[in-house]
Design an enzyme around this catalytic site. Structure first.
Site, PDB file in Angstrom:
ATOM      1  N   ALA A  63       0.933  -1.052   0.139  1.00 56.90           N
ATOM      2  CA  ALA A  63      -0.027   0.095   0.021  1.00 56.90           C
ATOM      3  C   ALA A  63       0.964   1.325   0.128  1.00 56.90           C
ATOM      4  O   ALA A  63       2.084   1.173   0.473  1.00 56.90           O
ATOM      5  CB  ALA A  63      -0.913  -0.057   1.153  1.00 56.90           C
ATOM      6  N   GLY A 108       0.610  -5.148   1.094  1.00 57.99           N
ATOM      7  CA  GLY A 108      -0.836  -4.902   0.093  1.00 57.99           C
ATOM      8  C   GLY A 108      -0.712  -5.702  -1.431  1.00 57.99           C
ATOM      9  O   GLY A 108      -1.724  -6.068  -1.574  1.00 57.99           O
ATOM     10  N   GLU A 111      -0.722  -9.255  -0.451  1.00 58.90           N
ATOM     11  CA  GLU A 111      -2.392  -9.518  -0.072  1.00 58.90           C
ATOM     12  C   GLU A 111      -3.176  -9.740  -1.290  1.00 58.90           C
ATOM     13  O   GLU A 111      -4.003 -10.536  -1.472  1.00 58.90           O
ATOM     14  CB  GLU A 111      -2.735  -8.302   0.760  1.00 58.90           C
ATOM     15  CG  GLU A 111      -2.089  -8.372   2.191  1.00 58.90           C
ATOM     16  CD  GLU A 111      -2.891  -7.159   2.800  1.00 58.90           C
ATOM     17  OE1 GLU A 111      -2.409  -6.009   2.708  1.00 58.90           O
ATOM     18  OE2 GLU A 111      -3.635  -7.291   3.901  1.00 58.90           O
ATOM     19  N   GLU A 131       4.606  -5.383   7.350  1.00 63.54           N
ATOM     20  CA  GLU A 131       3.756  -4.301   7.994  1.00 63.54           C
ATOM     21  C   GLU A 131       4.374  -4.116   9.347  1.00 63.54           C
ATOM     22  O   GLU A 131       4.282  -2.839  10.018  1.00 63.54           O
ATOM     23  CB  GLU A 131       2.096  -4.341   8.028  1.00 63.54           C
ATOM     24  CG  GLU A 131       1.647  -4.193   6.662  1.00 63.54           C
ATOM     25  CD  GLU A 131       1.562  -5.323   5.796  1.00 63.54           C
ATOM     26  OE1 GLU A 131       2.349  -6.291   5.975  1.00 63.54           O
ATOM     27  OE2 GLU A 131       0.796  -5.264   4.558  1.00 63.54           O
TER      28      GLU A 131
HETATM   29  N1  CAA Z   1       4.577   3.256  -0.749  1.00 63.36           N
HETATM   30  C1  CAA Z   1       4.881   4.353  -1.323  1.00 63.36           C
HETATM   31  N2  CAA Z   1       5.974   4.469  -2.160  1.00 63.36           N
HETATM   32  C2  CAA Z   1       6.838   3.496  -2.288  1.00 63.36           C
HETATM   33  C3  CAA Z   1       6.525   2.212  -1.679  1.00 63.36           C
HETATM   34  C4  CAA Z   1       5.214   2.005  -0.832  1.00 63.36           C
HETATM   35  N3  CAA Z   1       4.900   0.870  -0.416  1.00 63.36           N
HETATM   36  N4  CAA Z   1       7.307   1.248  -2.278  1.00 63.36           N
HETATM   37  C5  CAA Z   1       8.217   2.069  -2.736  1.00 63.36           C
HETATM   38  N5  CAA Z   1       8.105   3.195  -2.639  1.00 63.36           N
HETATM   39  C6  CAA Z   1       8.500   4.249  -3.535  1.00 63.36           C
HETATM   40  C7  CAA Z   1       9.901   4.791  -2.642  1.00 63.36           C
HETATM   41  O1  CAA Z   1       9.457   5.870  -1.820  1.00 63.36           O
HETATM   42  C8  CAA Z   1      10.693   5.421  -3.789  1.00 63.36           C
HETATM   43  O2  CAA Z   1      10.346   6.797  -3.921  1.00 63.36           O
HETATM   44  P1  CAA Z   1      11.283   7.850  -4.428  1.00 63.36           P
HETATM   45  O3  CAA Z   1      12.152   7.546  -5.627  1.00 63.36           O
HETATM   46  O4  CAA Z   1      10.618   8.990  -4.703  1.00 63.36           O
HETATM   47  O5  CAA Z   1      12.115   7.999  -3.210  1.00 63.36           O
HETATM   48  C9  CAA Z   1      10.531   4.360  -5.094  1.00 63.36           C
HETATM   49  O6  CAA Z   1       9.391   3.846  -4.854  1.00 63.36           O
HETATM   50  C10 CAA Z   1      11.488   3.373  -5.149  1.00 63.36           C
HETATM   51  O7  CAA Z   1      11.646   2.801  -4.032  1.00 63.36           O
HETATM   52  P2  CAA Z   1      13.057   2.659  -3.259  1.00 63.36           P
HETATM   53  O8  CAA Z   1      13.997   3.935  -3.593  1.00 63.36           O
HETATM   54  O9  CAA Z   1      12.829   2.336  -1.866  1.00 63.36           O
HETATM   55  O10 CAA Z   1      13.763   1.593  -3.935  1.00 63.36           O
HETATM   56  P3  CAA Z   1      14.636   0.151  -3.291  1.00 63.36           P
HETATM   57  O11 CAA Z   1      14.822  -0.823  -4.715  1.00 63.36           O
HETATM   58  O12 CAA Z   1      15.751   1.018  -2.811  1.00 63.36           O
HETATM   59  O13 CAA Z   1      13.805  -0.703  -2.321  1.00 63.36           O
HETATM   60  C11 CAA Z   1      11.651  -1.846  -1.778  1.00 63.36           C
HETATM   61  C12 CAA Z   1      12.474  -1.421  -2.993  1.00 63.36           C
HETATM   62  C13 CAA Z   1      12.541  -2.876  -1.066  1.00 63.36           C
HETATM   63  C14 CAA Z   1      10.312  -2.427  -2.396  1.00 63.36           C
HETATM   64  C15 CAA Z   1      11.335  -0.764  -0.774  1.00 63.36           C
HETATM   65  O14 CAA Z   1      11.044   0.304  -1.595  1.00 63.36           O
HETATM   66  C16 CAA Z   1      10.371  -0.790   0.074  1.00 63.36           C
HETATM   67  O15 CAA Z   1      10.816  -1.495   1.169  1.00 63.36           O
HETATM   68  N6  CAA Z   1       9.127  -0.409  -0.136  1.00 63.36           N
HETATM   69  C17 CAA Z   1       8.088  -0.365   1.086  1.00 63.36           C
HETATM   70  C18 CAA Z   1       7.699  -1.953   1.094  1.00 63.36           C
HETATM   71  C19 CAA Z   1       6.583  -1.961   2.163  1.00 63.36           C
HETATM   72  O16 CAA Z   1       6.784  -1.783   3.331  1.00 63.36           O
HETATM   73  N7  CAA Z   1       5.136  -2.555   1.864  1.00 63.36           N
HETATM   74  C20 CAA Z   1       4.145  -2.660   2.802  1.00 63.36           C
HETATM   75  C21 CAA Z   1       3.372  -1.335   2.915  1.00 63.36           C
HETATM   76  S1  CAA Z   1       2.126  -1.281   4.122  1.00 63.36           S
HETATM   77  C22 CAA Z   1       0.736  -2.033   3.556  1.00 63.36           C
HETATM   78  O17 CAA Z   1       0.921  -2.698   2.397  1.00 63.36           O
HETATM   79  C23 CAA Z   1      -0.313  -2.165   4.355  1.00 63.36           C
HETATM   80  C24 CAA Z   1      -1.472  -3.044   3.896  1.00 63.36           C
HETATM   81  O18 CAA Z   1      -1.466  -4.119   4.301  1.00 63.36           O
HETATM   82  C25 CAA Z   1      -2.908  -2.411   3.457  1.00 63.36           C
END
Ligand code: CAA
Length: 258
Positions: A63, A108, A111, A131
């Protein structure tokens, strides 16, 4: 500009999430766009199966954390309903839905993939429910579907530790059904769809309903439900085509799906 692409390949609708700037993270607008692509696919009587995949490095990286950050208990609840409803829609819709997991399927994103009927992963896929590392838990069915797929203790291990696993590990615990090279992911998924599409689609859809029912009912009610659906298929032209074709020694049976 659309962040969700819809393309028809024979009888398959391929839905590609294409928002590289956030690694396809699910925001409210994107969920709306996915729903509209599903509306379009479902309205097309020539679509028999749906593939959901992502472009670039991600399937769906979760998400959208930026969109969620400012929310409070009430506003996030409304937001979570959107994700939950989308996943329930995928799980219960008549058409089979296959997740072709090309890259990150986190939070998400996993999911959503777990709400699909079948999951195929590229060797580049990385999956997990991170999460708890963000101070929350899944809000779109992850705690409910993961234990049903991989078993309760493995699900707890994954969720408590926020573990991120590769495709081979996901295969070994039954989280995905197959692993392919990144280059052949779409072709192998399309080939799977073709194998589904050559059968009677009323039967395939009936099978999806019956298998889904197995999760929520005891064995007696489940068998009763199956028997009703099984019997109803004897009202269809496909049953005569399929069984009649076999008795006549036909090799290629073409169903009219009615
Ligand atoms: N939400 C918003 N933006 C996100 C995102 C997310 N879930 N995942 C990645 N992005 C964005 C980053 O902020 C980044 O944006 P900028 O270039 O503007 O800085 C861009 O995508 C590229 O990401 P990274 O620079 O972080 O890329 P990376 O290769 O270093 O890492 C990754 C990749 C491991 C996927 C890392 O981005 C990451 O850990 N993302 C978050 C994953 C996460 O925690 N997901 C769960 C979200 S909570 C959820 O899903 C709740 C639910 O159940 C409903």
């Amino acid at each position: 500009m659309s962040d969700v692409l819809l393309e028809r390949k024979n009888h398959t609708a391929v839905i590609t999430i294409d928002k590289p700037e956030t690694l396809n993270a699910l925001c409210q607008d994107l969920i709306g766009q996915i729903n509209r692509a599903l509306d379009e696919a479902e309205a097309d009587s020539q679509v028999y199966t749906i593939i959901i995949t992502g472009s670039g490095r991600a399937f769906i990286a979760g998400a959208d954390i930026g969109e969620m950050y400012e929310k409070d208990r009430e506003t996030i609840r409304k937001w979570a309903v959107l994700g939950c409803d989308l996943n329930l829609r995928l799980e219960t819709m008549a058409l089979p839905v296959i997740a072709a997991i090309n890259g990150y399927a986190l939070g998400g994103g996993l999911e959503l993939a777990m709400a699909c009927d079948i999951r195929i992963a590229s060797e580049k896929a990385r999956m997990g429910l991170p999460e708890t590392g963000l101070g929350v838990i899944c809000g779109a069915g992850g705690t409910q579907r993961l234990p049903r797929i991989v078993g309760e203790s493995r699900a707890k291990e994954m969720i408590f530790t926020a573990e991120r696993m590769d495709a081979r590990t996901a295969l070994s615990i039954g989280l995905v059904d197959r692993v392919t090279s990144p280059e052949s992911l779409l072709d192998e998924t399309l080939a799977l769809c073709s194998a589904i599409e050559k059968n009677g689609q009323l039967a395939v859809r009936a099978a999806k309903r019956a298998i889904n029912a197995a999760r929520d009912t005891d064995i007696r009610d489940g068998c009763r439900f199956e028997r009703e659906i099984f019997s109803s298929l004897f009202d269809t032209e496909d049953q005569k085509t399929g069984m009649g074709g076999f008795l006549a020694g036909k090799k290629d049976i073409v169903f009219k799906n009615r």
